[in-house]
Design a protein around this motif. Sequence first.
Motif, short mmCIF file in Angstrom:
data_model
loop_
_atom_site.label_atom_id
_atom_site.label_comp_id
_atom_site.label_asym_id
_atom_site.label_seq_id
_atom_site.Cartn_x
_atom_site.Cartn_y
_atom_site.Cartn_z
N MET A 114 0.98 -0.45 -13.62
CA MET A 114 0.49 -1.37 -12.88
C MET A 114 0.96 0.31 -11.21
SD MET A 114 3.06 -3.29 -9.85
CE MET A 114 3.98 -3.20 -10.57
N LYS A 115 -0.24 0.54 -10.56
CA LYS A 115 -0.56 1.80 -9.93
C LYS A 115 -0.40 1.44 -8.16
CE LYS A 115 -2.75 5.31 -9.12
NZ LYS A 115 -4.97 6.49 -9.82
N ILE A 116 0.79 2.03 -7.89
CA ILE A 116 1.29 2.09 -6.17
C ILE A 116 1.35 3.51 -6.11
CG2 ILE A 116 3.33 1.65 -4.66
CD1 ILE A 116 4.78 -0.21 -7.36
N LEU A 117 0.73 2.71 -4.11
CA LEU A 117 0.27 3.73 -2.84
C LEU A 117 1.79 3.64 -2.01
CD1 LEU A 117 -1.03 6.37 -2.09
CD2 LEU A 117 -2.09 4.41 -0.54
N ILE A 118 2.25 4.94 -1.87
CA ILE A 118 2.76 4.47 -0.62
C ILE A 118 2.66 5.60 0.59
CG2 ILE A 118 5.63 4.73 -0.17
CD1 ILE A 118 6.09 5.07 -2.38
N ALA A 119 1.81 4.42 1.24
CA ALA A 119 1.14 5.26 2.64
C ALA A 119 2.23 4.94 4.10
CB ALA A 119 0.08 4.96 2.86
N TYR A 120 2.46 6.18 4.51
CA TYR A 120 3.50 6.41 5.87
C TYR A 120 3.01 7.33 6.71
CZ TYR A 120 5.11 10.77 3.54
OH TYR A 120 5.28 11.82 3.20
N TYR A 121 3.77 7.34 7.82
CA TYR A 121 3.48 7.91 8.49
C TYR A 121 5.31 8.90 8.97
CZ TYR A 121 4.02 10.83 13.39
OH TYR A 121 3.87 11.78 14.13
N SER A 122 5.54 9.71 9.86
CA SER A 122 7.08 10.18 9.56
C SER A 122 6.87 11.24 10.26
CB SER A 122 7.94 10.55 8.23
OG SER A 122 8.88 10.79 8.90
N ASP A 169 -9.57 0.78 -3.64
CA ASP A 169 -9.19 0.07 -5.22
C ASP A 169 -7.89 0.04 -6.82
OD1 ASP A 169 -11.81 -1.36 -2.83
OD2 ASP A 169 -12.89 -0.02 -4.36
N ASP A 170 -7.91 0.82 -6.83
CA ASP A 170 -7.12 1.37 -8.05
C ASP A 170 -5.37 1.17 -8.20
OD1 ASP A 170 -9.33 1.64 -9.42
OD2 ASP A 170 -8.97 4.65 -9.30
N TYR A 171 -5.02 0.30 -6.50
CA TYR A 171 -4.16 0.46 -6.00
C TYR A 171 -3.39 -1.25 -6.07
CZ TYR A 171 -3.27 5.19 -5.01
OH TYR A 171 -3.59 6.73 -5.48
N ASP A 172 -2.84 -1.44 -6.72
CA ASP A 172 -2.29 -3.61 -6.80
C ASP A 172 -1.23 -3.24 -5.73
OD1 ASP A 172 -3.41 -3.32 -9.62
OD2 ASP A 172 -1.36 -1.91 -10.24
N VAL A 173 -0.17 -2.29 -5.38
CA VAL A 173 0.90 -2.23 -4.31
C VAL A 173 0.35 -1.16 -3.48
CG1 VAL A 173 2.98 -2.82 -4.30
CG2 VAL A 173 2.13 -4.08 -6.05
N ILE A 174 0.98 -1.89 -1.98
CA ILE A 174 0.60 -0.79 -1.18
C ILE A 174 1.79 -1.16 -0.12
CG2 ILE A 174 -1.21 0.09 0.67
CD1 ILE A 174 -3.02 -1.03 -1.01
#
Length: 169
Positions: free
Chosen positions: A1-9, A76-81
């Motif tokens: 599984m590939k996960i992306l963690i996108a955020y603003y801080s 596209d390659d990420y299962d969970v964001i």
Amino acid sequence: MKILIAYYSHSANTKKLAEIIAKVVKSELKNVTTDFFYTEPEKPYSSNYNKVLDEAKRDIKNNHKPKLKNSIDSIDDYDVIFIGSPNWWNTIASPVSSFINSFDFSNKIIMPFCTHGGGGAGTIRADIEKLTKSKQIGKILSVYGNTSSINNSENEIKKWIKDIKINVK
């Protein structure tokens, strides 16, 4: 599984929470690859607290989506964001809206998280759901945005990860 963690801080609180989430995800879920994407606006917000409040309020009121300094080619390659933001005027920070508007999230599993200064999650989950059009959105993780609360959030994150019941492919 590939996960992306996108955020603003803006003040590094949401960044720290994103890092702890990645650590917990890697320990709780097997065979996971985790990438980060920082939704940094091309024109930074002021470091002055009162000015940034005014800037954030203005951007949200005007539905402004600032141009981001960096980008990723595809999700596209990420299962969970995982999508994270500070609570700005009861919703997500404008750079997060910019990121969301760049991609089609309708078939992605979305896990929202936020930091706040006492306002809780506000409408962040509902706003992310509306913008992403995802039919698979987990409950929001909302952590009070001070160093102590964030540093002591691992158990809460573990519970949140179990509660969201990600289906591993």
